[in-house]
Scaffold this motif. Structure first.
Motif, PDB file in Angstrom:
ATOM      1  N   GLU A 237       0.836  -1.206   0.000  1.00  0.00           N
ATOM      2  CA  GLU A 237       0.000   0.000   0.000  1.00  0.00           C
ATOM      3  C   GLU A 237       0.869   1.254   0.000  1.00  0.00           C
ATOM      4  N   PHE A 238       2.134   1.097   0.399  1.00  0.00           N
ATOM      5  CA  PHE A 238       3.049   2.231   0.446  1.00  0.00           C
ATOM      6  C   PHE A 238       4.065   2.122  -0.686  1.00  0.00           C
ATOM      7  N   ASP A 239       4.259   3.228  -1.386  1.00  0.00           N
ATOM      8  CA  ASP A 239       5.203   3.267  -2.504  1.00  0.00           C
ATOM      9  C   ASP A 239       6.576   3.787  -2.091  1.00  0.00           C
ATOM     10  N   GLY A 240       6.714   4.193  -0.844  1.00  0.00           N
ATOM     11  CA  GLY A 240       7.999   4.698  -0.392  1.00  0.00           C
ATOM     12  C   GLY A 240       7.964   5.042   1.084  1.00  0.00           C
ATOM     13  N   VAL A 241       9.145   5.329   1.622  1.00  0.00           N
ATOM     14  CA  VAL A 241       9.283   5.701   3.035  1.00  0.00           C
ATOM     15  C   VAL A 241       9.933   7.077   3.111  1.00  0.00           C
ATOM     16  N   ALA A 242       9.261   7.998   3.784  1.00  0.00           N
ATOM     17  CA  ALA A 242       9.798   9.346   3.980  1.00  0.00           C
ATOM     18  C   ALA A 242      10.659   9.367   5.239  1.00  0.00           C
ATOM     19  N   PHE A 243      11.783  10.084   5.174  1.00  0.00           N
ATOM     20  CA  PHE A 243      12.677  10.182   6.329  1.00  0.00           C
ATOM     21  C   PHE A 243      13.486  11.466   6.222  1.00  0.00           C
ATOM     22  N   LEU A 244      14.178  11.804   7.292  1.00  0.00           N
ATOM     23  CA  LEU A 244      15.050  12.982   7.321  1.00  0.00           C
ATOM     24  C   LEU A 244      16.495  12.516   7.227  1.00  0.00           C
ATOM     25  N   ASP A 245      17.264  13.094   6.303  1.00  0.00           N
ATOM     26  CA  ASP A 245      18.652  12.661   6.160  1.00  0.00           C
ATOM     27  C   ASP A 245      19.559  13.418   7.128  1.00  0.00           C
ATOM     28  N   SER A 246      20.868  13.205   7.011  1.00  0.00           N
ATOM     29  CA  SER A 246      21.821  13.797   7.952  1.00  0.00           C
ATOM     30  C   SER A 246      21.883  15.313   7.851  1.00  0.00           C
ATOM     31  N   GLN A 247      21.349  15.876   6.761  1.00  0.00           N
ATOM     32  CA  GLN A 247      21.324  17.321   6.593  1.00  0.00           C
ATOM     33  C   GLN A 247      19.935  17.898   6.861  1.00  0.00           C
ATOM     34  N   ASP A 248      19.097  17.113   7.539  1.00  0.00           N
ATOM     35  CA  ASP A 248      17.738  17.526   7.914  1.00  0.00           C
ATOM     36  C   ASP A 248      16.838  17.764   6.705  1.00  0.00           C
ATOM     37  N   ARG A 249      17.159  17.139   5.586  1.00  0.00           N
ATOM     38  CA  ARG A 249      16.330  17.279   4.392  1.00  0.00           C
ATOM     39  C   ARG A 249      15.273  16.184   4.365  1.00  0.00           C
ATOM     40  N   LYS A 250      14.083  16.544   3.896  1.00  0.00           N
ATOM     41  CA  LYS A 250      13.001  15.567   3.782  1.00  0.00           C
ATOM     42  C   LYS A 250      13.226  14.741   2.520  1.00  0.00           C
ATOM     43  N   MET A 251      13.462  13.452   2.713  1.00  0.00           N
ATOM     44  CA  MET A 251      13.792  12.573   1.602  1.00  0.00           C
ATOM     45  C   MET A 251      12.771  11.440   1.503  1.00  0.00           C
ATOM     46  N   MET A 252      12.783  10.776   0.351  1.00  0.00           N
ATOM     47  CA  MET A 252      11.886   9.647   0.120  1.00  0.00           C
ATOM     48  C   MET A 252      12.675   8.503  -0.508  1.00  0.00           C
ATOM     49  N   PHE A 276       8.984   7.981   8.624  1.00  0.00           N
ATOM     50  CA  PHE A 276       9.786   7.649   9.805  1.00  0.00           C
ATOM     51  C   PHE A 276      10.410   8.921  10.354  1.00  0.00           C
ATOM     52  N   TYR A 277      10.126   9.194  11.629  1.00  0.00           N
ATOM     53  CA  TYR A 277      10.700  10.346  12.319  1.00  0.00           C
ATOM     54  C   TYR A 277      11.650   9.827  13.401  1.00  0.00           C
ATOM     55  N   ASP A 278      12.942  10.061  13.245  1.00  0.00           N
ATOM     56  CA  ASP A 278      13.862   9.689  14.313  1.00  0.00           C
ATOM     57  C   ASP A 278      13.695  10.652  15.482  1.00  0.00           C
ATOM     58  N   GLN A 279      14.317  10.326  16.612  1.00  0.00           N
ATOM     59  CA  GLN A 279      14.070  11.066  17.847  1.00  0.00           C
ATOM     60  C   GLN A 279      14.338  12.567  17.694  1.00  0.00           C
ATOM     61  N   ILE A 280      15.378  12.926  16.966  1.00  0.00           N
ATOM     62  CA  ILE A 280      15.733  14.339  16.809  1.00  0.00           C
ATOM     63  C   ILE A 280      14.663  15.091  16.026  1.00  0.00           C
ATOM     64  N   HIS A 281      13.997  14.390  15.103  1.00  0.00           N
ATOM     65  CA  HIS A 281      13.066  15.059  14.198  1.00  0.00           C
ATOM     66  C   HIS A 281      11.598  14.763  14.519  1.00  0.00           C
ATOM     67  N   THR A 282      11.296  14.404  15.765  1.00  0.00           N
ATOM     68  CA  THR A 282       9.899  14.120  16.099  1.00  0.00           C
ATOM     69  C   THR A 282       9.071  15.393  16.255  1.00  0.00           C
ATOM     70  N   THR A 283       9.716  16.538  16.318  1.00  0.00           N
ATOM     71  CA  THR A 283       8.983  17.805  16.395  1.00  0.00           C
ATOM     72  C   THR A 283       9.517  18.755  15.330  1.00  0.00           C
ATOM     73  N   GLY A 284       8.652  19.638  14.889  1.00  0.00           N
ATOM     74  CA  GLY A 284       9.066  20.686  13.968  1.00  0.00           C
ATOM     75  C   GLY A 284       9.167  20.275  12.516  1.00  0.00           C
ATOM     76  N   MET A 285       8.787  19.037  12.179  1.00  0.00           N
ATOM     77  CA  MET A 285       8.889  18.575  10.795  1.00  0.00           C
ATOM     78  C   MET A 285       7.512  18.651  10.125  1.00  0.00           C
ATOM     79  N   ASP A 286       7.411  19.397   9.070  1.00  0.00           N
ATOM     80  CA  ASP A 286       6.132  19.595   8.387  1.00  0.00           C
ATOM     81  C   ASP A 286       6.008  18.598   7.233  1.00  0.00           C
ATOM     82  N   ILE A 287       5.737  17.344   7.580  1.00  0.00           N
ATOM     83  CA  ILE A 287       5.490  16.312   6.569  1.00  0.00           C
ATOM     84  C   ILE A 287       4.013  15.939   6.656  1.00  0.00           C
TER      85      ILE A 287
END
Length: 292
Positions: A237-252, A276-287
Motif C-alpha cells: 500500500e506504500f510506494d515509499g518511506v519518507a525520512f530525514l537525512d543527515s542534513q535535515d532534508r526531507k527525503m523519500m 519515519f521520524y527519528d528522535q531528533i526530528h519528532t517535532t518541527g517537521m512539516d510532513i
C-alpha cells in the motif's frame, strides 16, 4: 556509548589519534605518555600489554620480529600488543583490542573529548543573541500585530497577560488518553531494534508513521531504517518511506528502484507513503500525513 560502547570506526579513530601522538613524543616507546595511557586502558580492562623485562633494552623492545617469536617480554600469548607495534590494518590485532577496550569508560571519554565535543560544542565567549521577549517587546518594533509561541505567562510586558483558550489543554489530554484513539502494549524483555521494526511491519491495519520519541531505534541511520522497512515486508500500500537525512532534508526512499529523492519531488501522495521520524526530528517537521 555507555550502553553499546564505541563503534569499530570510532575505535579506529581513537587508536589512530593515539598513534599520531605517540610518534610526536620523545623517549623510549613504552615510556611515552600515549603508550602509558594505552597501557593504563588495557590494564583497567583486565588485560596486559607486552613489555620488556628487566635487562632488556628499548631497542630489543622495538624489534617486532623478536617480539613475534616470543623473545621479548616473556608474557603470555593473550597479552595485548604495545601501542607502537599495534598494526591498525591487521584484523586480528584490531579485533582483539576492540573487544577489550570498546566499552571501557576511559576510552569512551577520550573519544568524546578528542572528537565529539570539539566538533559539537564549539562556542564563542561573546555572542549576539535575542529572544522572544526582544521580538515581542518594544525594543525592536514599536508596533506588533501578533506574537506566536507556546502559551505561557512569560510574555513581553508590553503585550500584557496571556489569554488562554479555555479547554484546549483538556482536549489534548482527552484525545491522548482516549482508548478509541490511542493504545499501548509492552515489548518483550528481549526486544531489539529489528524486532520492534518487524512488529510495526506486521500491524494490521498498517501504521502510516513511526515517531521514535524515545530514541529506541539505534545503530541504524534513517536511510537504513527506511530500507529495512521496504525490504522486510512493508505493505505494498506504500510506494515509499519518507525520512530525514543527515542534513535535515526531507527525503523519500522509493520502492521502485530503491532510489532516494527529495520528498517534494517523489510524486507520492500522503496516503501512499510511510513516514519515519527519528528522535531528533519528532517535532518541527512539516510532513503532511493522510487523514485516518
Amino acid at each position: 556509548y555507555r550502553y553499546e560502547g564505541l563503534r569499530f570506526t570510532d575505535f579506529e579513530n581513537v587508536l589512530t589519534e593515539l598513534r599520531d601522538q605517540l610518534d610526536s613524543e620523545f623517549g623510549p616507546y613504552h615510556k611515552r605518555p600515549s603508550a602509558l595511557l594505552y597501557k593504563a586502558w588495557v590494564e583497567e580492562a583486565g588485560g596486559k600489554v607486552r613489555g620488556p623485562r628487566e635487562g632488556q633494552t628499548s631497542e630489543d623492545f622495538n624489534d617486532v620480529s623478536a617480539y613475534s617469536k616470543g623473545r621479548i617480554g616473556g608474557r603470555g600469548s593473550d597479552d595485548i600488543w604495545p601501542l607502537h607495534l599495534l598494526d591498525l590494518k591487521d584484523d586480528n590485532h584490531m579485533s582483539v583490542t576492540f573487544k577489550l577496550l570498546h566499552d571501557l569508560p576511559h576510552v569512551i571519554q577520550y573519544y568524546l573529548d578528542q572528537f565529539v565535543f570539539p566538533l559539537t560544542m564549539e562556542h564563542h565567549h561573546e555572542k549576539i543573541s535575542a529572544s522572544g521577549q526582544d521580538l515581542g517587546g518594544e525594543m525592536l518594533f514599536s508596533k506588533r500585530v501578533g506574537f506566536s509561541g507556546t502559551p505561557s505567562d512569560l510574555l513581553p510586558e508590553e503585550l500584557g497577560q496571556c489569554q488562554y483558550d479555555e479547554g484546549v489543554d483538556g482536549q489534548i489530554l482527552h484525545f491522548l488518553t482516549n482508548e478509541a484513539i490511542v493504545s499501548s502494549r509492552l515489548m518483550e524483555s528481549q526486544w531489539s531494534v529489528k524486532k520492534l521494526l518487524d512488529d510495526i511491519l506486521k500491524a494490521d491495519p498498517p501504521y502510516h508513521a513511526l515517531l521514535d520519541c524515545g530514541a529506541l531505534i539505534t545503530g541504524m541511520s534513517n536511510y537504513e531504517v527506511a530500507k529495512y522497512l521496504l525490504t522486510n515486508g512493508l505493505t505494498t500500500e506504500f510506494d515509499g518511506v519518507a525520512f530525514l537525512d543527515s542534513q535535515d532534508r526531507k527525503m523519500m526512499l522509493m520502492r521502485h528502484g530503491m532510489n532516494v529523492v527529495r520528498l517534494n519531488q517523489s510524486g507520492i501522495p500522503s496516503h501512499r507513503r510511510f513516514s519515519f521520524y527519528d528522535q531528533i526530528h519528532t517535532t518541527g517537521m512539516d510532513i503532511h500525513q493522510c487523514i485516518d
